[in-house]
Design an enzyme around this catalytic site. Structure first.
Site, PDB file in Angstrom:
ATOM      1  N   LYS A  35       2.972   6.566   9.720  1.00 18.21           N
ATOM      2  CA  LYS A  35       2.552   6.030   8.427  1.00 18.21           C
ATOM      3  C   LYS A  35       2.325   7.104   7.375  1.00 18.21           C
ATOM      4  CE  LYS A  35      -2.421   5.786   9.512  1.00 18.21           C
ATOM      5  NZ  LYS A  35      -2.872   6.744   8.511  1.00 18.21           N
ATOM      6  N   THR A  36       1.811   8.272   7.788  1.00 20.26           N
ATOM      7  CA  THR A  36       1.546   9.336   6.804  1.00 20.26           C
ATOM      8  C   THR A  36       2.847   9.817   6.175  1.00 20.26           C
ATOM      9  OG1 THR A  36      -0.382  10.025   8.089  1.00 20.26           O
ATOM     10  CG2 THR A  36       0.444  11.568   6.438  1.00 20.26           C
ATOM     11  N   ASP A 220      -4.871   4.529   2.078  1.00 27.84           N
ATOM     12  CA  ASP A 220      -4.642   4.666   3.520  1.00 27.84           C
ATOM     13  C   ASP A 220      -5.868   4.171   4.296  1.00 27.84           C
ATOM     14  OD1 ASP A 220      -3.364   5.328   5.840  1.00 27.84           O
ATOM     15  OD2 ASP A 220      -3.744   7.484   5.703  1.00 27.84           O
ATOM     16  N   GLU A 221      -5.655   3.809   5.564  1.00 31.66           N
ATOM     17  CA  GLU A 221      -6.734   3.343   6.458  1.00 31.66           C
ATOM     18  C   GLU A 221      -7.541   2.211   5.809  1.00 31.66           C
ATOM     19  OE1 GLU A 221      -6.753   4.234   9.421  1.00 31.66           O
ATOM     20  OE2 GLU A 221      -5.965   6.270   9.590  1.00 31.66           O
ATOM     21  N   GLN A 253      -6.861  -1.592  14.630  1.00 31.33           N
ATOM     22  CA  GLN A 253      -7.611  -0.342  14.767  1.00 31.33           C
ATOM     23  C   GLN A 253      -8.881  -0.343  13.908  1.00 31.33           C
ATOM     24  OE1 GLN A 253      -5.288   3.428  15.437  1.00 31.33           O
ATOM     25  NE2 GLN A 253      -3.643   2.254  14.501  1.00 31.33           N
ATOM     26  N   ARG A 621      -4.116   6.591  22.235  1.00 33.31           N
ATOM     27  CA  ARG A 621      -4.196   8.047  22.033  1.00 33.31           C
ATOM     28  C   ARG A 621      -3.275   8.770  23.013  1.00 33.31           C
ATOM     29  NH1 ARG A 621      -4.966   7.611  17.548  1.00 33.31           N
ATOM     30  NH2 ARG A 621      -4.747   5.404  18.022  1.00 33.31           N
TER      31      ARG A 621
END
Length: 730
Positions: A35-36, A220-221, A253, A621
């Site tokens: 996504k970044t 973002d987030e 998330q 993770r």
């Protein structure tokens, strides 16, 4: 810049996002989906292909680290200083600070207003409690702080909670706090966005300036936004100026509900903003197919989610290991042996391994066993167990009870909890001690015999402290070690200090750590009793149990620090919350049991869903291998209980799982490996030698068929001795 430069190495969905015409977009980005990179390319596309001015772009994220990475990577795609210097990239709080510096008068601030942190807030709250004659035993400073932040983060009326005397007093504290901040020209961290919201809400002309400027907003987030952040975004958005918003987030998330994040903000955006196009990023570039299948299946049990399914072109990879351990020590040893085997086979990077847990208190046994196997580790974003404030405080009480002459322990806890003994009194105790070559304990007795040296308040406060320690000292006779610790925690006031009425946070970490410390004492006693039987058979006198426990604890902590200082190559220990945004080749998640994970306070569907999202975050993770562990029994809340396997394990697809049990006596290690079959000793262990008596292990050298031990004996002699000459051990 050509299309190929911005669309290079992107998958079809990523290309769609980057090259989409200006419109409101919701990017539902799964873990490890890149996504970044997409966000960076989208910003560059707006400038180069949509001909948007860099000044029109506002990119907001949650942490300074993320903002810095975003700024660095976007800068590498821009060709001139105008482009680089005019995009606004930062956190919500830094953006608020920037605008409040320009428009301070409009929100009633002074030109030189300063920002205070939580430490400064606590000092202010202490002053207010004193002013209002309210006891901090009843009004926890931490809870008052949470109350103040909750009011601001959710734009609530301070008088909303006035339904009982306790909340009426909280409301008074809030009013006094706000008044104090205004007089002293300070604002707290959470107030930055609160004041920015007020600025836009009450000043339409100023709002219009920034609506005109920021016509391209990227956040973002987004799943971590709270109510006031959502409302700030809503105010800045203006259809008349053709504002377009790109939100990147993942409802699966969302794990910060306990600090005010609203998962429903994603659905609100879809419902309340015009013509939002949702694009799913489901291709994962991090994990194996088996790991993703496990994650997908687990999260599918949550209702009311925006459904997506992660997938990858990577191989299936290893099956997910589920280890059923006898207890928490077997659980930790299974992991340590596995990692030690990896170290022996090849020169691995321990940084690629992570052990995740639900609660901080779970780290103690993991730390102990990793030390036993000489595996360096680091607590990510936290403090080693025996370095935690509450543990150091109880240790200091116990050391002073054991030895009145322990000046460092005396000084640490003389006013913890607060009992009216300030620096002036302490400095005078030190002065007398230095003058007459006394310990602080004896100096205190000197002052109490001569009443004229101290004022009345200080005299009785000191007398009360000395009486307390003397009482605890006399009370340890004929008591078990765990009971000594329980009573010390209770009568010292530490329990009340850490267990004040919690307004928002139901799970008190410090109390859990104290309970875990009691568990450590119980386990130590159990092993010591086995050792004592051997000593009695050999007619050797045993040492004081409390003294022995304190000595081993101190040595254990010292060796942890020495062990970890040797290398920069650590295995990483952390809570699952702290692991968000990180990735590791191999991940172990421990304590997969009901009451631990999901947490014991999770009793309704909403809280269970957040716990399941947290498990999903932990699982995703892992890049190559994932191991989940649970136990048959463990010490929990001060007693040994029979564990119940976490419901989350039952929700995993069986075709992706390999079960291993302590019952099967299955080891991940080859049976001929002398290091683990022969190893009986660990640093900090008490042992006995027929000539030198009782001693404690300082160092261990592993030889081909034996172990060489460096032992400090009771007569202070330090010797290297082969382990086959040690006759007994605990």
């Amino acid at each position: 810049m050509k299309n190929i430069d911005l669309l290079k190495n992107l998958n079809s969905k990523q290309k769609e996002i980057v090259s989409e015409n200006r419109k409101n977009l919701l990017i539902l980005a799964g873990a490890g989906s890149g996504k970044t990179l997409v966000l960076i390319r989208r910003i560059a596309w707006l400038i180069y292909k949509e001909n948007c001015s860099p000044k029109s772009i506002l990119a907001v994220t949650f942490t300074n680290k993320a903002a810095k990475e975003l700024k660095t990577r976007i800068t590498s795609l821009l060709i001139n200083n105008f482009q680089k210097n005019n995009i606004w990239i930062g956190t919500f709080h830094s953006f608020a600070y920037y605008l409040l510096r320009k428009h301070y008068l409009n929100v009633g601030l002074t030109k030189n207003f300063q920002i205070i942190d939580s430490y400064d807030q606590k000092i202010i709250i202490k002053r207010i409690l004193k002013k209002l004659s309210l006891k901090d035993k009843i009004f926890s400073i931490e809870n008052i702080l949470k109350y103040i932040n909750n009011i601001k983060n959710n734009i609530l009326n301070n008088h909303f909670y006035k339904n009982n005397l306790y909340n009426i007093n909280l409301s008074k504290i809030y009013d006094e706090y706000q008044s104090f901040c205004k007089i002293t020209e300070v604002i707290d961290f959470n107030e930055l966005i609160f004041y920015l919201y007020k600025l836009f809400l009450n000043n339409p002309k100023i709002l219009k300036i920034y609506q005109k400027r920021f016509q391209n907003i990227l956040i973002d987030e987004f799943q971590d936004t709270n109510d006031i952040q959502y409302k700030f975004i809503s105010l800045l958005y203006n259809k008349h100026y053709n504002t377009k918003i790109v939100l990147v987030g993942d409802d699966d998330q969302s794990i910060y509900g306990w600090r005010g994040a609203k998962i429903n903000n994603i659905n609100r955006f879809l419902q309340e903003f015009d013509k939002v196009k949702m694009i799913l990023l489901e291709q994962n570039y991090r994990s194996t197919s088996n790991i993703l299948e496990v994650a997908n299946k687990l999260i599918s049990y949550n209702n009311n989610r925006l459904k997506k399914k992660l997938w990858t072109n990577a191989d299936n990879g290893d099956l997910i290991t589920i280890y059923y351990a006898l207890n928490e020590f077997d659980e930790a040893e299974y992991i340590a042996k596995y990692i030690k085997q990896k170290i022996l086979k090849k020169n691995i990077k321990l940084n690629n391994y992570a052990i995740l847990y639900r609660n901080n208190s779970q780290s103690r046994i993991l730390e102990e066993i990793l030390l036993k196997f000489s595996i360096p580790y680091k607590i990510y974003g936290g403090i080693q167990f025996f370095e935690r404030q509450e543990i150091k405080n109880i240790l200091s009480y116990l050391r002073l009870i054991s030895n009145y002459n322990d000046d460092s322990s005396f000084e640490r806890i003389i006013n913890i909890p607060k009992r009216g003994i300030g620096n002036t009194t302490l400095n005078y105790i030190k002065y007398i001690a230095n003058k007459y070559s006394l310990t602080l304990w004896k100096s205190s007795f000197f002052l109490l015999k001569n009443k004229n040296f101290l004022n009345k308040t200080s005299f009785y406060a000191l007398k009360k402290f000395i009486t307390l320690i003397t009482f605890l000292k006399n009370n340890i006779k004929h008591q078990s070690l765990s009971k000594i610790i329980k009573q010390t925690i209770k009568f010292s006031g530490l329990w009340d200090m850490y267990n004040k009425n919690c307004l928002f946070e139901k799970d008190n970490t410090k109390i859990n750590n104290l309970k875990e410390f009691i568990n450590a004492a119980k386990y130590f006693t159990k092993k010591k009793l086995q050792y004592k039987t051997k000593l009695n058979n050999l007619k050797i006198k045993d040492v004081n149990l409390l003294t022995d426990f304190l000595s081993q604890t101190l040595l254990l902590n010292e060796n942890i620090n020495k062990n970890n200082e040797k290398k920069n190559n650590y295995i990483q220990l952390m809570t699952i919350h702290a692991s968000k945004g990180l990735e590791f080749s191999e991940v172990f998640i421990v304590g997969m049991e009901e009451g631990i994970f999901p947490n014991k306070i999770s009793f309704d569907e909403k809280s269970i869903n957040e716990e399941r999202r947290l498990a999903y975050v932990g699982i995703t993770r892992a890049k190559k291998k994932l191991t989940l562990t649970y136990t048959k029994k463990r010490f929990l809340y001060g007693k040994e209980i029979n564990s119940i396997q976490s419901r989350f394990i039952n929700e995993l697809p069986q075709n992706c799982i390999k079960n291993i049990s302590y019952i099967q006596n299955i080891s991940v290690l080859p049976k001929k490996n002398y290091l683990f079959i022969k190893k009986k000793y660990f640093i900090g262990q008490m042992v006995y030698h027929k000539n030198f008596g009782q001693g404690i292990i300082l160092k261990i050298e592993i030889l081909k068929k034996n172990e060489k031990l460096q032992i400090k004996f009771d007569n202070t002699i330090i010797k290297w001795i082969m382990s086959n000459y040690i006759q007994s051990s605990i």
